[in-house]
Motif scaffolding. Structure first.
Motif, mmCIF file in Angstrom:
data_model
loop_
_atom_site.group_PDB
_atom_site.id
_atom_site.type_symbol
_atom_site.label_atom_id
_atom_site.label_comp_id
_atom_site.label_asym_id
_atom_site.label_seq_id
_atom_site.Cartn_x
_atom_site.Cartn_y
_atom_site.Cartn_z
ATOM 1 N N ALA A 129 -77.115 13.012 -41.155
ATOM 2 C CA ALA A 129 -77.113 13.372 -39.732
ATOM 3 C C ALA A 129 -78.066 12.470 -38.942
ATOM 4 O O ALA A 129 -77.762 12.083 -37.806
ATOM 5 C CB ALA A 129 -77.502 14.836 -39.561
ATOM 6 N N ILE A 130 -79.193 12.120 -39.540
ATOM 7 C CA ILE A 130 -80.119 11.180 -38.898
ATOM 8 C C ILE A 130 -79.426 9.845 -38.706
ATOM 9 O O ILE A 130 -79.478 9.248 -37.618
ATOM 10 C CB ILE A 130 -81.413 11.034 -39.742
ATOM 11 C CG1 ILE A 130 -82.247 12.306 -39.637
ATOM 12 C CG2 ILE A 130 -82.218 9.799 -39.322
ATOM 13 C CD1 ILE A 130 -83.352 12.423 -40.666
ATOM 14 N N HIS A 131 -78.741 9.388 -39.735
ATOM 15 C CA HIS A 131 -78.037 8.112 -39.633
ATOM 16 C C HIS A 131 -76.920 8.184 -38.598
ATOM 17 O O HIS A 131 -76.711 7.248 -37.831
ATOM 18 C CB HIS A 131 -77.499 7.684 -40.991
ATOM 19 C CG HIS A 131 -76.946 6.310 -40.959
ATOM 20 N ND1 HIS A 131 -75.604 6.065 -41.039
ATOM 21 C CD2 HIS A 131 -77.547 5.107 -40.807
ATOM 22 C CE1 HIS A 131 -75.400 4.759 -40.941
ATOM 23 N NE2 HIS A 131 -76.564 4.162 -40.811
ATOM 24 N N ARG A 132 -76.222 9.300 -38.534
ATOM 25 C CA ARG A 132 -75.173 9.482 -37.526
ATOM 26 C C ARG A 132 -75.753 9.337 -36.125
ATOM 27 O O ARG A 132 -75.185 8.669 -35.263
ATOM 28 C CB ARG A 132 -74.511 10.847 -37.691
ATOM 29 C CG ARG A 132 -73.429 11.121 -36.629
ATOM 30 C CD ARG A 132 -73.183 12.587 -36.395
ATOM 31 N NE ARG A 132 -74.383 13.198 -35.875
ATOM 32 C CZ ARG A 132 -74.750 14.446 -36.095
ATOM 33 N NH1 ARG A 132 -74.036 15.236 -36.849
ATOM 34 N NH2 ARG A 132 -75.854 14.922 -35.570
ATOM 35 N N SER A 133 -76.904 9.935 -35.895
ATOM 36 C CA SER A 133 -77.559 9.829 -34.587
ATOM 37 C C SER A 133 -77.955 8.391 -34.289
ATOM 38 O O SER A 133 -77.766 7.908 -33.168
ATOM 39 C CB SER A 133 -78.795 10.733 -34.530
ATOM 40 O OG SER A 133 -78.414 12.085 -34.536
ATOM 41 N N LEU A 134 -78.519 7.712 -35.285
ATOM 42 C CA LEU A 134 -78.905 6.317 -35.074
ATOM 43 C C LEU A 134 -77.684 5.441 -34.800
ATOM 44 O O LEU A 134 -77.745 4.523 -33.979
ATOM 45 C CB LEU A 134 -79.689 5.793 -36.280
ATOM 46 C CG LEU A 134 -81.062 6.422 -36.478
ATOM 47 C CD1 LEU A 134 -81.663 5.969 -37.803
ATOM 48 C CD2 LEU A 134 -81.983 6.088 -35.319
ATOM 49 N N GLU A 135 -76.565 5.730 -35.476
ATOM 50 C CA GLU A 135 -75.326 4.985 -35.230
ATOM 51 C C GLU A 135 -74.860 5.184 -33.786
ATOM 52 O O GLU A 135 -74.355 4.261 -33.159
ATOM 53 C CB GLU A 135 -74.220 5.444 -36.188
ATOM 54 C CG GLU A 135 -74.372 4.949 -37.600
ATOM 55 C CD GLU A 135 -73.829 3.546 -37.796
ATOM 56 O OE1 GLU A 135 -72.724 3.239 -37.323
ATOM 57 O OE2 GLU A 135 -74.540 2.754 -38.433
ATOM 58 N N ALA A 136 -75.029 6.397 -33.261
ATOM 59 C CA ALA A 136 -74.617 6.678 -31.886
ATOM 60 C C ALA A 136 -75.547 6.002 -30.877
ATOM 61 O O ALA A 136 -75.109 5.616 -29.791
ATOM 62 C CB ALA A 136 -74.592 8.189 -31.648
ATOM 63 N N MET A 137 -76.808 5.863 -31.243
ATOM 64 C CA MET A 137 -77.798 5.292 -30.324
ATOM 65 C C MET A 137 -77.825 3.769 -30.358
ATOM 66 O O MET A 137 -78.069 3.127 -29.338
ATOM 67 C CB MET A 137 -79.186 5.849 -30.669
ATOM 68 C CG MET A 137 -79.310 7.337 -30.398
ATOM 69 S SD MET A 137 -80.785 8.089 -31.130
ATOM 70 C CE MET A 137 -82.095 7.234 -30.314
#
Length: 150
Positions: free
Chosen positions: A94-102
């Motif tokens: 989920a952290i990586h998903r957020s970083l991918e979105a940012m």
């Protein structure tokens, strides 16, 4: 006069059978779930250029365990209730998903993780590797930031 025929097997029909209604298709399959988790870890590993050992340290797991899961392409799961190890993996994904979105560029994702942030009172990678609570804290922070439009 135009005559319409309703195909009850068509996905557009409200009477069409959904695969969600078929319990044999929605039953938890630990092999599929374990492989899906490894797919997520492999994607994260490649995008962030992390080793299996770095992932293990971030998840507070033995490096041999994580590297074996990656090598065997399966995280062993016995039932649908999530073991703490799997919960930790989901937080990291989920952290990586957020970083991918940012950030489109993985270099910017790595920079964000390795840079001290005053609002966090530390470096995200360090906070995540110090404790499970640090992992959850970074996930919650990124969820909050993304919710505000970052």
């Amino acid at each position: 006069m135009t005559r319409y025929v309703i195909d009850r097997n068509s996905p557009r029909s409200s009477k069409a059978k959904s695969h969600f209604a078929d319990p044999s298709l929605t039953k938890f399959n630990p092999l599929i779930a374990g492989r899906a988790i490894v797919d997520g870890l492999e994607y994260l590993k490649n995008r962030l250029e992390w080793s299996g050992t770095k992932i293990a340290n971030t998840l507070h797991l033995a490096p041999n365990t994580v590297n074996t899961w990656l090598k065997n392409r399966n995280v062993p799961m016995s039932h649908s209730s999530l073991h703490p190890d799997v919960q930790a993996i989901i937080h990291l994904l989920a952290i990586h998903r957020s970083l991918e979105a940012m950030f489109d560029d993985p270099a910017n994702q790595r920079a964000w993780l390795s840079t001290k942030h005053p609002e966090l009172n530390g470096v995200p990678e360090k906070l995540m590797s110090e404790s499970f609570e640090g992992l959850i804290f970074i996930r919650q922070y990124l969820d909050y930031v993304r919710g505000r439009g970052a």
